[in-house]
Design a protein around this motif. Structure first.
Motif, short mmCIF file in Angstrom:
data_model
loop_
_atom_site.label_atom_id
_atom_site.label_comp_id
_atom_site.label_asym_id
_atom_site.label_seq_id
_atom_site.Cartn_x
_atom_site.Cartn_y
_atom_site.Cartn_z
N ASP A 113 10.17 -56.75 31.24
CA ASP A 113 10.02 -55.68 29.99
C ASP A 113 9.29 -56.18 28.87
O ASP A 113 8.51 -55.42 28.18
CB ASP A 113 11.47 -55.35 29.59
N ALA A 114 9.36 -57.54 28.70
CA ALA A 114 8.37 -57.95 27.19
C ALA A 114 7.20 -58.17 27.93
O ALA A 114 6.09 -57.58 27.10
CB ALA A 114 8.74 -59.34 26.90
N ASP A 115 6.65 -58.32 29.28
CA ASP A 115 5.30 -58.21 29.45
C ASP A 115 4.68 -56.69 29.32
O ASP A 115 3.41 -56.61 28.99
CB ASP A 115 5.24 -58.42 31.08
N VAL A 116 5.27 -55.51 29.70
CA VAL A 116 4.96 -54.35 29.53
C VAL A 116 4.69 -53.99 28.10
O VAL A 116 3.80 -53.02 27.75
CB VAL A 116 5.78 -53.42 30.47
N ALA A 117 5.67 -54.27 27.34
CA ALA A 117 5.64 -54.24 25.78
C ALA A 117 4.32 -54.76 25.32
O ALA A 117 3.68 -54.24 24.57
CB ALA A 117 6.63 -54.61 25.18
N GLY A 118 4.05 -55.80 25.78
CA GLY A 118 2.84 -56.59 25.53
C GLY A 118 1.62 -55.85 25.76
O GLY A 118 0.73 -55.75 25.20
N GLY A 243 8.10 -50.19 26.05
CA GLY A 243 8.47 -50.60 27.41
C GLY A 243 7.99 -49.59 28.38
O GLY A 243 7.53 -49.58 29.41
N ILE A 244 8.11 -48.00 27.91
CA ILE A 244 7.96 -46.87 28.76
C ILE A 244 6.54 -46.87 28.68
O ILE A 244 5.83 -46.79 29.71
CB ILE A 244 8.47 -45.63 27.96
N ILE A 245 5.59 -47.02 27.80
CA ILE A 245 4.39 -46.78 27.57
C ILE A 245 3.47 -48.01 28.75
O ILE A 245 2.64 -47.45 29.29
CB ILE A 245 3.78 -46.83 26.27
N GLY A 246 3.96 -49.23 28.30
CA GLY A 246 3.38 -50.27 29.20
C GLY A 246 3.72 -50.10 30.60
O GLY A 246 2.80 -50.57 31.48
N ALA A 247 4.87 -49.69 30.93
CA ALA A 247 5.16 -49.83 32.41
C ALA A 247 4.27 -48.79 32.94
O ALA A 247 3.70 -48.79 34.18
CB ALA A 247 6.57 -49.51 32.60
#
Length: 253
Positions: A113-118, A243-247
């Motif tokens: 989750d933190a990765d996709v936020a990044g 999280g939604i946008i990065g995923a």
């Protein structure tokens, strides 16, 4: 010639809530309502899967017409969850990506989750166009981190667990936003703890930019000016939608 994907679905699984939406991959914005359901008590795999299905049904995207990305609060390697943060211990060592793909009847992209936020902040937010090393830190119940170098994600950094010399607790136990609430700290006193943490990250990694994510980022003007760092530090743009946008963005790749 392959047709470029312009829309994708992102689902962000957290310890208290599961959120989802349809994302415009060119703009990095939600083009649907953000759907949220409570994370089932105990957060066991079969119950989380049922909740994810509910989110997708509400969005009307149960068919495999758009890429689907799923963010999860764990170290993830080769589709397997190696840790469990605020979810059932059944996830440790679990073939999670395969479990979701079978349960949903479609391919997914599964990531921390933190990765996709990044990724969301680098592609569409506070770190867009920034070269060098970007460190995103989400300050919440714990500290999630994402390391991105020249736009490339270095997955599964767990820099919230850096150890404090001469102390038994790790960084997040002393420095996360939950520690501020637990210890009833003022912004000024909390900023002293953050100063230690970000100085430590500077020493270890010499980053080019810090991005602060998590809900507390909306109060960045209360504590960021109190920090004395060599590295620029800015609040995240996408906050609870990151999280939604990065995923979705990673699924679109």
């Amino acid at each position: 010639m392959a047709v470029k994907t312009t829309h994708a679905v992102g689902v962000d699984i957290g310890g208290t809530g599961i959120k989802g939406g349809i994302v415009d991959l060119e703009q990095g914005t939600l083009i649907s309502d953000r759907i949220k359901v409570d994370t089932p008590a105990g957060a066991r795999p079969k119950d989380v899967l049922a909740a994810v299905k509910q989110v997708l049904e509400t969005l009307g995207v149960t068919e495999d017409k758009m890429p689907l990305g799923v963010a999860f609060p764990a170290i993830i390697k080769n589709g397997r969850t190696l840790s469990a943060a605020n979810v059932s211990n059944e996830w440790v060592g679990f073939e999670a990506e395969k479990f979701f793909e079978v349960g949903l009847g479609r391919d997914i992209h599964f990531a921390n989750d933190a990765d996709v936020a990044g990724v969301a902040e680098v592609r569409y937010g506070a770190a867009k166009g920034k070269q060098g090393l970007v460190l995103l830190t989400t300050l919440g119940t714990g500290i999630g981190t994402a390391m991105i170098h020249n736009g490339m994600l270095i997955p599964n950094s767990e820099l919230g667990h850096l150890q404090r010399a001469r102390h038994k607790k790790d960084a997040e136990a002393w420095t996360a936003y939950s520690a501020m609430e637990r210890d009833k700290l003022t912004w000024k006193k909390w900023a002293k703890r953050l100063q230690w943490y970000y100085n430590y990250l500077e020493f270890l990694f010499s980053p080019d930019l810090f991005v602060i994510g998590g809900g507390v980022s909306k109060h960045a003007d209360e504590f960021v000016p109190l920090l004395d760092l060599q590295t620029p530090i800015v609040p995240a743009v996408h906050r609870n939608n990151a999280g939604i946008i990065g995923a979705a963005a990673l699924a679109g790749d």
